[in-house]
Design a protein around this motif. Structure first.
Motif, mmCIF file in Angstrom:
data_model
loop_
_atom_site.group_PDB
_atom_site.id
_atom_site.type_symbol
_atom_site.label_atom_id
_atom_site.label_comp_id
_atom_site.label_asym_id
_atom_site.label_seq_id
_atom_site.Cartn_x
_atom_site.Cartn_y
_atom_site.Cartn_z
ATOM 1 N N LYS A 59 0.749 -1.192 0.089
ATOM 2 C CA LYS A 59 -0.063 -0.004 -0.037
ATOM 3 C C LYS A 59 0.936 1.331 -0.104
ATOM 4 O O LYS A 59 1.366 1.627 0.958
ATOM 5 N N GLY A 60 0.943 1.790 -1.028
ATOM 6 C CA GLY A 60 1.437 3.507 -1.182
ATOM 7 C C GLY A 60 2.844 3.272 -0.827
ATOM 8 O O GLY A 60 3.551 4.260 -0.031
ATOM 9 N N ILE A 61 3.708 2.097 -1.087
ATOM 10 C CA ILE A 61 5.289 1.891 -0.934
ATOM 11 C C ILE A 61 5.960 3.190 -1.616
ATOM 12 O O ILE A 61 6.035 3.305 -2.725
ATOM 13 N N THR A 62 6.653 3.925 -0.590
ATOM 14 C CA THR A 62 7.454 5.030 -1.084
ATOM 15 C C THR A 62 8.892 4.646 -0.511
ATOM 16 O O THR A 62 8.879 4.645 0.387
ATOM 17 N N GLY A 113 4.349 4.051 3.549
ATOM 18 C CA GLY A 113 3.539 3.041 3.060
ATOM 19 C C GLY A 113 3.551 1.632 3.798
ATOM 20 O O GLY A 113 4.147 1.782 4.862
ATOM 21 N N GLN A 114 2.855 0.701 3.502
ATOM 22 C CA GLN A 114 2.703 -0.454 4.407
ATOM 23 C C GLN A 114 2.807 -1.938 3.619
ATOM 24 O O GLN A 114 2.437 -1.899 2.304
ATOM 25 N N VAL A 115 3.110 -2.840 4.075
ATOM 26 C CA VAL A 115 3.570 -4.026 3.832
ATOM 27 C C VAL A 115 2.512 -5.143 4.487
ATOM 28 O O VAL A 115 2.860 -5.235 5.798
ATOM 29 N N ILE A 163 3.779 -5.918 8.279
ATOM 30 C CA ILE A 163 5.038 -6.585 8.584
ATOM 31 C C ILE A 163 6.247 -5.497 8.343
ATOM 32 O O ILE A 163 7.159 -5.893 8.448
ATOM 33 N N SER A 164 5.688 -4.173 8.158
ATOM 34 C CA SER A 164 6.696 -3.202 7.792
ATOM 35 C C SER A 164 7.527 -2.862 9.280
ATOM 36 O O SER A 164 7.092 -2.956 10.313
#
Length: 251
Positions: free
Chosen positions: A5-8, A56-58, A65-66
């Motif tokens: 989600k929205g990884i930057t 962002g989130q993983v 798990i971020s």
């Protein structure tokens, strides 16, 4: 199974990834492709905990798990292989796979040091399972060879066997076909399908487009740090933006 989600990711003043979002479905083979510098390996390093994303989130199986330490991800069911093969060179092929299995070991230092009966029994089980994984990837005959003496293609198979010994639910492979000849690449394709058939979700970064189009159920395309396209192999092959990213615009 895996949702980004929205990884930057920003390194200094350079944006390696910008607002990348997509999902990986269970029991599929998903390819992540793109030109050099697109951000593919950076994305893998974020998913597997080597990098901490800027934002962002993983999400893995419903849990964020971020920032989770790398060593805890294997226990959660996620493992990876590397573009540059990472083996314990002074160990034998069999011992390398046993390392993967020891992550599931219940015997502590005390029991192993004093050769407790249950520790000896577990060690025997681990050795047998290691042989099974070597058979799975087709290199059991090399069990007693020192890992540093393996040819490159066999080393790649060993790295996959060790990762699979952790009994993951998802395996991420960073350019598994790099350095392989055409025959070895065909064998790799068959092996990846076998892994998927075990119920393990496969995600791979790969430059070999023939391999990607042959084995992947879905493909995500990155370009200049952003998601450019997502779809089936046929949809990606026919996407004009993807063609332009690889071949350049034709005025």
């Amino acid at each position: 199974m895996l949702e980004l989600k929205g990884i930057t990711q920003i390194f200094g003043g350079v944006t390696a990834l910008s607002d990348v979002s997509f999902s990986i479905h269970a029991n599929q083979i998903t390819g992540v492709i793109g030109p050099n510098g697109a951000g593919k390996t950076t994305l893998f390093n974020i998913v597997t905990g080597i990098y901490q994303q800027t934002s962002g989130q993983v999400i893995f199986e419903g849990s964020d798990i971020s920032g989770i330490p790398v060593e805890r991800l294997a226990a959660k069911g996620m493992v990876r292989t590397f573009q540059n093969i990472e083996l314990f060179g002074q160990m034998t092929v069999l011992e390398n796979v046993m390392v993967g299995l020891h992550s599931k070991s219940k015997s502590g230092l005390f029991a192993c040091s004093f050769k407790a009966p249950w520790a000896i029994k577990e060690e025997r089980r681990i050795r047998e399972e290691a042989h099974e994984w070597l058979r799975f990837v087709g290199i059991e005959q090399l069990a007693d060879v020192q890992a540093s003496n393996l040819p490159f293609g066999k080393g790649r198979m060993l790295e996959i066997a060790r990762a699979m010994a952790c009994k993951p639910r998802m395996i991420l492979m960073d350019e598994p076909a790099a350095g392989l000849n055409s025959q070895e690449t065909v064998g790799l394709a068959e092996l990846i399908r076998k892994i998927r058939d075990l119920g393990v979700t496969v995600v791979l970064v790969e430059h070999d487009m023939e391999l990607v189009m042959d084995i992947c159920d879905r493909i995500v395309v990155l370009n200049l740090g952003q998601k450019l396209a997502e779809g089936t192999p046929r949809e990606i092959q026919d996407n004009p933006e993807v063609i332009a990213a690889y071949l350049g615009d034709d005025e």
